[in-house]
Write a protein that holds these residues in place. Sequence first.
Motif, PDB file in Angstrom:
ATOM      1  N   HIS A 180       1.544 -14.183   6.737  1.00  0.00           N
ATOM      2  CA  HIS A 180       1.983 -12.797   6.606  1.00  0.00           C
ATOM      3  C   HIS A 180       1.591 -11.961   7.828  1.00  0.00           C
ATOM      4  N   GLU A 212       2.263   2.852  -2.855  1.00  0.00           N
ATOM      5  CA  GLU A 212       2.001   1.419  -2.936  1.00  0.00           C
ATOM      6  C   GLU A 212       0.887   1.126  -3.941  1.00  0.00           C
ATOM      7  N   ARG A 213       1.005  -0.029  -4.605  1.00  0.00           N
ATOM      8  CA  ARG A 213      -0.031  -0.498  -5.510  1.00  0.00           C
ATOM      9  C   ARG A 213      -1.008  -1.401  -4.755  1.00  0.00           C
ATOM     10  N   ASP A 219      -1.403  -4.476  -5.136  1.00  0.00           N
ATOM     11  CA  ASP A 219      -0.787  -5.752  -4.793  1.00  0.00           C
ATOM     12  C   ASP A 219       0.429  -5.631  -3.879  1.00  0.00           C
ATOM     13  N   THR A 220       0.735  -4.419  -3.420  1.00  0.00           N
ATOM     14  CA  THR A 220       1.890  -4.252  -2.521  1.00  0.00           C
ATOM     15  C   THR A 220       1.536  -3.575  -1.201  1.00  0.00           C
ATOM     16  N   TYR A 247      -0.647  -4.267   1.312  1.00  0.00           N
ATOM     17  CA  TYR A 247      -1.140  -4.937   2.517  1.00  0.00           C
ATOM     18  C   TYR A 247      -0.111  -4.958   3.645  1.00  0.00           C
ATOM     19  N   HIS A 248       1.094  -5.408   3.380  1.00  0.00           N
ATOM     20  CA  HIS A 248       2.083  -5.534   4.456  1.00  0.00           C
ATOM     21  C   HIS A 248       2.444  -4.201   5.098  1.00  0.00           C
TER      22      HIS A 248
END
Length: 288
Positions: A92, A265-266, A268-269, A271-272
């Motif tokens: 990633h 963003e949560r 789990d979303t 990072y990117h």
Amino acid sequence: MNESVANPSYAHGRWLGALWVLLALTACGHAPGLPTEAARPIVIGQSQLLPSSILGGARRINVYLPPGYADASRRFPVLYLLDGGEAEDFHHITGLAQVVAFNGKTQELIVVGIEGVDRKHDLTPPSKVPGDRELLPTSGGAEAYRRFLVEELQPWVAAHYRTTGRSSLIGESLAGLFVTETFLRAPTSFDDYIAISPSLWWEGEALSHEAASLLRAQDFRGRRLWLSLGNEGGAMQSAVDRLVGSLTDAALPGLSWHFEPRPDERHDTIYHPAALTALRALFPVSEP
């Protein structure tokens, strides 16, 4: 009698069937009469085991070299990636490092991923909170892990790759906790710190409570901190708010820091999108 003559729909069906078979073979690279090529691996990095006397065993290190590394006259900053295994975040973050450099506005980076073994141990400081020890019974190994990164991994990277000498550390969640703790307790370990949705709830938010005194006690000149938080709420939010308040009040000369809230963003979303923004902000290409 030829059935295709007696039954036109039968002939049409056989023609369609043959067409689908031909298309399938073509897609697989096995159409009759077409040249075929043997499958080859897609290589995005190098992987090897690095022995560690500090940790008492070898750790797998994955290294991504940017396209510009082919020019032997060039050197590159290094991004050290926690949770950097092939089944973790190596693909990633190396993908983002490649993408941000495509337009020529962001520097190319060497990415060094450290594959996790027991992240709950390596990325957490000891906790006095019984609930923490029950939740993560192997926790408490952050200090030794930090020594491994600074005393063993960084010299190995410097000896084997052409670096500029600038080092950055990136991580999310428990890895973000480790990044933040390293920044506050041992700021000279790296030049840049990217902490994304750090788990500062650990030990009753103790690190954020200590932040003000740690900022007064350390030399942060030349360091950069890029901090981001998703829509977390609870102890995560209160701890990050406390840290941001301490950074604001300290107003330390020579320290560059930025807080990027991402309520869209949560956990789990985040990072990117947060990592993409951080890399663009921290590694711009200098205008000629």
